[in-house]
Design an enzyme around this catalytic site. Structure first.
Site, mmCIF file in Angstrom:
data_model
loop_
_atom_site.group_PDB
_atom_site.id
_atom_site.type_symbol
_atom_site.label_atom_id
_atom_site.label_comp_id
_atom_site.label_asym_id
_atom_site.label_seq_id
_atom_site.Cartn_x
_atom_site.Cartn_y
_atom_site.Cartn_z
ATOM 1 N N CYS A 86 0.839 -1.196 0.000
ATOM 2 C CA CYS A 86 0.000 0.000 0.000
ATOM 3 C C CYS A 86 0.881 1.257 0.000
ATOM 4 C CB CYS A 86 -0.970 -0.037 1.170
ATOM 5 S SG CYS A 86 -2.384 1.071 0.989
ATOM 6 N N HIS A 194 -3.415 -5.797 1.060
ATOM 7 C CA HIS A 194 -2.734 -5.991 2.344
ATOM 8 C C HIS A 194 -2.669 -7.474 2.729
ATOM 9 C CE1 HIS A 194 -2.446 -1.786 3.894
ATOM 10 N NE2 HIS A 194 -3.432 -1.587 3.043
ATOM 11 N N GLU A 196 -0.791 -8.709 4.986
ATOM 12 C CA GLU A 196 -0.585 -8.788 6.441
ATOM 13 C C GLU A 196 -1.891 -8.699 7.213
ATOM 14 O OE1 GLU A 196 -0.889 -4.355 5.943
ATOM 15 O OE2 GLU A 196 -0.380 -6.117 4.724
#
Length: 222
Positions: A86, A194, A196
């Site tokens: 990002c 994302h 994560e």
């Protein structure tokens, strides 16, 4: 494996990224943007999402000129793997480590939702855990995720198999549906979704865990 996660003023996914690396088995050192060197023995560097320096000027533009960025560029130039997510992707573009630009979303609105992605290449240490063409789900959360490049650059990325992920249904206007791109040596990945935030079932999806496990397994000496 030793991972470094860089934090800039305005980063808000740095802890999430550190947790994802740790869940995959890495030891993590947190690095501040004013540091001038990466920790000794680092195997991979992660640039987290957020709004570094408030996204003033352009997203990632000030972070790209932070003291730690020179060490990051040297690490990448020596073949060190770098993962930018990002805002981290935006920083990598602003440093010139990856081509193109990330513009305001085509709908001029912030988008935060899970999206379906297609794995465009399995030929990288980040994506080899999937078969090419596999469909995965990861969340996005961005206002400036519209990936743009001139036609020659886009053609080159396709010809060199450097598009890592594409959107199944492009949410932000990105050229050719691009959600992530690789550097020429395939050791630097920038992506808007994302991973994560999708490492365990309680997060709604666990596809992101595959990226981190694959990366660490690929980098670990046999």
């Amino acid at each position: 494996m030793h991972a470094a996660v860089i934090t800039f003023p305005g980063s808000n996914c740095d802890r999430d990224l550190a947790v994802a690396f740790e869940a995959a088995g890495a030891r993590v050192t947190r690095v501040w943007h004013k540091d001038t060197a990466l920790p000794a023995g680092v195997d991979i560097v992660g640039l987290p999402g957020g709004f570094s320096f408030g996204d003033y000027l352009r997203c990632g533009a000030i972070a790209a000129r932070a003291p730690i960025t020179r060490a990051l560029a040297e690490f990448a130039a020596a073949g060190g793997p770098v993962l930018g997510i990002c805002n981290g992707f935006q920083v990598l573009v602003e440093t010139g480590m990856l081509p193109g630009a990330l513009l305001r979303n085509a709908g001029l609105k912030y988008i935060c939702k899970p999206v379906a992605l297609q794995v465009a290449t399995a030929e990288s240490p980040f994506t080899s855990g999937w078969a090419q063409g596999a469909t995965i789900t990861l969340p996005i959360a961005h206002h400036d995720g519209n990936y743009t490049a001139d036609p020659a650059t886009l053609d080159r990325l396709e010809a060199e198999d450097r598009i890592a992920f594409t959107y199944a249904d492009t949410p932000n206007g990105s050229a050719r549906g691009i959600a992530g791109v690789l550097s020429e040596n395939r050791r630097v990945l920038g992506m808007m979704p994302h991973p994560e935030r999708a490492i365990a079932p309680h997060q709604g999806a666990a596809d992101g865990a595959i990226l981190f496990r694959t990366l660490l397994d690929t980098l670990t000496p046999a």
